[in-house]
Design a protein around this motif. Structure first.
Motif, short mmCIF file in Angstrom:
data_model
loop_
_atom_site.label_atom_id
_atom_site.label_comp_id
_atom_site.label_asym_id
_atom_site.label_seq_id
_atom_site.Cartn_x
_atom_site.Cartn_y
_atom_site.Cartn_z
N LYS A 48 -3.50 -2.15 13.96
CA LYS A 48 -3.12 -2.00 12.56
C LYS A 48 -2.41 -3.26 12.11
O LYS A 48 -1.58 -3.81 12.84
CB LYS A 48 -2.20 -0.79 12.38
CG LYS A 48 -1.82 -0.49 10.92
CD LYS A 48 -0.96 0.76 10.84
CE LYS A 48 -0.51 1.07 9.42
NZ LYS A 48 -1.62 1.44 8.52
N LEU A 64 0.87 -1.17 0.00
CA LEU A 64 0.00 0.00 0.00
C LEU A 64 0.91 1.22 0.00
O LEU A 64 1.47 1.59 1.03
CB LEU A 64 -0.91 -0.01 1.23
CG LEU A 64 -1.96 1.11 1.30
CD1 LEU A 64 -2.92 1.02 0.12
CD2 LEU A 64 -2.73 1.02 2.62
N ASP A 119 -0.02 5.36 2.62
CA ASP A 119 -0.49 4.77 3.88
C ASP A 119 -0.13 5.70 5.03
O ASP A 119 0.78 6.54 4.93
CB ASP A 119 0.15 3.39 4.09
CG ASP A 119 -0.56 2.57 5.16
OD1 ASP A 119 -1.68 2.94 5.56
OD2 ASP A 119 0.02 1.56 5.61
N ARG A 144 3.31 9.51 6.99
CA ARG A 144 2.46 9.13 5.86
C ARG A 144 3.36 8.85 4.66
O ARG A 144 4.24 9.65 4.35
CB ARG A 144 1.46 10.25 5.54
CG ARG A 144 0.56 9.91 4.34
CD ARG A 144 -0.42 11.04 4.00
NE ARG A 144 -1.50 11.12 4.98
CZ ARG A 144 -1.70 12.13 5.79
NH1 ARG A 144 -0.89 13.17 5.76
NH2 ARG A 144 -2.72 12.14 6.64
#
Length: 679
Positions: free
Chosen positions: A402, A63, A66, A81
Motif C-alpha cells: 500500500k 483520500l 480509505d 476505514r
C-alpha cells in the motif's frame, strides 16, 4: 492587519511577575487567554480566505474515504476505514480469507468501534485498542479532554454489551493475559506518572495492586512479548531500566525480576525463538552506549550471568530495537544518521533491507503473527508518500502492499530530497534533510526549518500531504538534526542534554547559517518551527540569534523550563531530571537559567511569532506559552506580530480530529506565507 491593541498581562509582585497565569480556571487567567485568542483572530482575520484555500487544498490531496491495510490475526483480518466527513477512522474486522490474502469481505465485516460516535463533536483520544486473545472482547480506553487521563472500557464483541471499568487516574494502557479474562492496567500518580500496575479479572469486583514504583524518575509499562507467551513489566527512567516478567498463561502468579536495576544500565527484553528454542532476547547497554543484543534460556528466569552475546556492541552503529518472529529476528539499526533494518533469518545469512532514497524514514510497522514468515515495513521520504512494504524474511523480497495516495497532480520526481551537513561552532558536522521543488534549485527560496533535539528522539524525514502546499509555492522544507536527538546514536543524544544542551541551539543556528551561506534561502525568507522540547529549542534560538530569521512558530513550547523543573509537584518534572538536570543543585540552576527562553527574553527586536498552547496539556502546561508571550510583549523592541493561540479544548497533541488538525496547519502556513511574502 487589525488595529486592536495586544493584551498586556499585569505584572505581580515577586520573583516571577507572571506566575499568576498559573492559576488555572480563575476568571482573571481565562479572561487573559480569551483576550489573546481574540487578538490573534483579529490580527489574522484578513488571512481567513487563504486559510480556507489551504484547508481545501490540503484536504483535496487526501483520500478521505480509505481502508487501512488489514492485519491478519487468528481467524480475522483487523483494519480501519476512514470516511469522507468523519474526523476519526472506524475499526472493523472480517473473517480471514482461506487464501490468506488481505482481501476484505465487506458482507461479513463487523464494526468494532466508532470513535466519531463517541466523540460527539468534542475532543477524543483513543488509548488502548486491544482485542482479547480469544477474539471475544475488546479492551479500549478514551481521553475526552486532552489531559491524558483515560477511562477504561470492555466491549463484548458478540453481544455489543459495553461496560466502563470503575477505575480512576488511568494512563490508558490495557494488557491482556492469555486467559482473555485478566487485564493489567496502570494508574497515574499526582505528577501524571504511570506508577502503579493493577490486575483486574473480568466479572470480579475491584483490582489487585501488582506493583508500585516509588522512584519518581521511573515510568511503569506492561506489554505482551512478541511470542505472546510472556508479559513484561518495564520500569525505566531516562538512564536506567528494570524488567519483571510473567508467564502470560499464569496471570495471578508473581512477576519476577529479570535483572535488578543498576544506575546507568538500560535493558529491554523480548521473548521469542532462536534455532527453534524459546529464548529471552535482551537489548542492553552493558557493553557500550550503542547497545548489544544478548540471549538467555527461557525455561526459567535467567540471571544476568546467563546472558550471552548474540550481536556485539558496535561503536559506529546504534542498535535501536528488534522485532521477533519464529523464523527471524530483525534488528533496527542507525548508522550515519539513517535507519537500517538488518534481518537475521533462521539458518541463513543476515542481510540489510535495500531502499531507493538517500534520506528516509524506515521502521517495522507490524511484525504480524509470531509464526508469520513476513513482516511489514513503513517507508517514506520527504518527497515520497509512505509505503507499507511486505518483507519475506527468508528471501528479503519486498512487495509494496500500500502507498499512501496523493490525489490530484503529484510526481515525487518533481521534488528533490537532499542530505546536507552544517559545521557547528565546535566543528561537529550536523545533518540537514532538505526538500524543495526541483525547478527552484540554484536560487534563494523561502525556507521552513524544523527542529526538535531532545530525549534521543530521531526526526527521520517524513512525507506530508500538507507540506506540498509549501513546496508547490516554492517554499523549501528542512529538518535540522541537532544534537540531543538520536539521529547519530546515543553519543549524539548525550551531546545535547544536561550540561551540553547549548549544543542543540548552536547546531540549529549552524544549520540556518549554512542554508543561508549556501544560497538556499536568506534571513528575510527564513521561518523556523518546533514543538514541545522543540519549542524550547526555538525559544532559545530566538533569544540568542533573533536577527537570523523572519518568523517563528512555537507549538506547546517548553519555554518556562527553569520554573517547571523547580516544581516537583508538576506532572513529569522529577522524571525529567535525567534530561535537563535538577535545578535544586546550584550549578544546574545556573546552567538552565543561562538558556531558559522565559528567563532570557531581552529588550531587543524579535521576529514575528505565532505561539500555540493547549489548555488541557499535561506535559507542557498552557501557562509556559502564556507567560513567555506576556514577557515578550513588554520587552521586545519591534512591532512584528506576536500571537498566542490557546486551544481551550485540547492537550499536548492539539485538536484531536483530522479536519481540525488540517485547519491548525492551514493557520500556521498562512501566517508563514504572509510573513515571507509567499503568494
Amino acid at each position: 492587519m487589525s488595529t486592536t491593541q495586544p493584551p498586556i498581562a499585569h505584572q505581580a509582585e515577586g520573583a516571577d511577575p507572571y506566575a499568576w497565569l498559573q492559576d488555572r480556571d480563575t476568571p482573571e487567567v481565562l479572561a487573559y487567554l480569551h483576550a489573546e485568542n481574540a487578538y490573534q483572530q483579529s490580527c489574522l482575520a484578513e488571512q481567513a480566505p487563504l486559510r480556507e484555500q489551504l484547508f481545501e487544498e490540503i484536504k483535496g490531496r487526501i483520500l478521505e474515504t480509505d481502508l487501512s491495510l488489514p492485519s491478519p490475526w487468528g481467524p480475522y483480518l483487523y483494519y480501519t476505514r476512514t470516511t469522507v466527513g468523519d474526523e476519526y477512522p472506524r475499526h472493523y474486522r472480517c473473517p480471514r480469507p482461506a487464501d490468506d490474502s488481505n482481501t476484505v469481505d465487506e458482507s461479513q465485516e463487523q464494526l468494532l468501534l466508532d470513535p466519531n460516535e463517541l466523540a460527539a463533536g468534542g475532543f477524543l483520544a483513543l488509548g488502548a485498542f486491544n482485542v482479547s486473545p480469544d477474539h471475544k472482547l475488546l479492551a479500549y480506553s478514551l481521553d475526552t479532554s486532552g489531559d491524558e487521563i483515560y477511562t477504561l472500557y470492555i466491549k463484548d464483541l458478540a453481544s455489543g454489551c459495553l461496560s466502563a471499568l470503575p477505575f480512576e487516574d488511568c494512563d490508558g494502557s490495557m494488557t491482556w493475559a492469555n486467559d482473555s479474562r485478566t487485564l493489567f492496567f496502570a494508574q497515574l500518580d499526582d505528577t501524571h506518572r504511570p506508577w502503579r500496575l493493577l490486575r483486574h479479572t473480568l466479572g470480579e469486583e475491584g483490582a489487585q495492586q501488582v506493583f508500585e514504583e516509588a522512584d519518581g524518575r521511573f515510568f511503569l509499562h506492561c506489554y505482551r512479548a512478541s511470542s505472546e507467551r510472556q508479559l513484561v513489566l518495564l520500569l525505566n527512567s531516562k538512564t536506567t531500566s528494570e524488567a519483571w516478567v510473567l508467564d502470560s498463561a499464569t496471570p495471578h502468579a508473581d512477576f519476577q525480576c529479570l535483572a535488578p536495576r543498576e544506575e546507568g544500565h538500560e535493558y529491554f527484553p523480548d521473548h521469542g525463538q532462536l534455532d527453534g528454542q524459546w529464548r529471552w532476547f535482551i537489548r542492553s547497554n552493558q557493553h557500550g552506549i550503542n547497545f548489544a543484543l544478548f540471549q538467555a534460556p527461557a525455561d526459567q528466569v535467567p540471571t544476568r550471568e546467563q546472558w550471552q552475546v548474540l550481536v556485539a556492541h558496535r561503536d559506529d552503529i546504534m542498535l535501536e530495537g528488534l522485532s521477533l518472529n519464529a523464523e527471524a529476528l530483525s534488528l533496527s539499526l542507525r548508522e550515519g544518521g539513517l535507519p537500517i533494518i538488518e534481518v537475521h533469518p533462521r539458518g541463513l545469512a543476515a542481510y540489510r533491507v535495500e531502499l531507493p532514497d538517500a534520506a528516509y524514514s524506515l521502521y517495522v510497522q507490524d511484525s504480524l503473527e509470531f509464526a508469520s514468515p513476513r513482516i511489514r515495513l513503513r517507508y517514506e521520504a520527504l518527497n515520497r508518500p509512505a509505503q507499507v512494504r511486505q518483507l519475506a524474511l527468508a528471501s528479503g523480497q519486498q512487495q509494496v502492499l500500500k502507498q499512501t495516495p496523493v490525489l490530484g497532480p503529484f510526481n515525487a520526481d518533481d521534488y528533490i530530497s537532499q542530505r546536507l551537513w552544517a559545521t557547528a561552532k565546535d566543528g561537529t558536522q550536523v545533518p540537514i534533510s532538505l526538500v524543495q521543488r526541483r525547478d527552484t534549485l540554484g536560487q534563494p527560496v523561502p525556507l521552513y526549518l524544523y527542529g526538535y533535539g531532545a530525549y534521543g528522539e530521531s526526526l527521520d524525514p517524513w512525507f506530508s500531504h500538507a507540506r506540498l502546499s509549501l513546496l508547490e509555492r516554492g517554499v523549501a522544507f528542512a529538518i535540522a538534526h541537532v544534537r540531543g536527538g538520536g539521529e547519530l546514536g546515543e553519543a549524539w543524544y548525550r551531546a545535547g542534554k544536561q550540561e551540553h544542551k547549548q549544543n542543540s541551539f548552536d547546531d540549529f543556528i549552524a544549520c540556518a547559517e549554512h542554508l543561508i551561506a549556501e544560497g538556499v534561502t536568506t534571513r528575510e525568507r527564513l521561518a523556523i518551527s518546533g514543538g514541545s522540547a522543540g519549542g524550547l529549542l526555538i525559544g532559545a534560538v530566538l533569544n540568542q540569534r533573533p536577527e537570523l530569521l523572519r518568523c517563528a512558530i512555537a507549538e506547546v513550547p517548553f519555554v518556562d523550563v527553569l520554573n517547571t523543573m523547580l516544581d516537583p509537584e508538576l506532572p513529569l518534572t522529577v522524571t525529567e531530571y535525567d534530561e535537563w538536570g535538577n535545578p535544586e543543585e546550584p550549578e544546574v540552576y545556573d546552567r538552565i537559567k543561562a538558556y531558559a527562553p522565559y528567563e532570557n527574553v531581552k529588550a531587543q527586536a524579535y521576529p514575528a511569532m505565532l505561539v500555540v498552547a493547549g489548555y488541557n496539556d499535561s506535559r507542557v502546561q498552557y501557562w509556559e506559552a502564556a507567560k513567555w508571550v506576556a514577557r515578550l510583549r513588554t520587552r521586545k523592541t519591534d512591532d512584528h506580530l506576536l500571537l498566542l493561540k490557546t486551544e481551550m479544548g485540547a492537550g499536548h497533541g492539539g485538536m484531536s480530529g483530522r479536519y481540525q488538525g488540517l485547519r491548525d496547519v492551514a493557520l500556521e502556513y498562512a501566517f508563514v506565507f504572509n510573513e515571507l511574502g509567499v503568494v
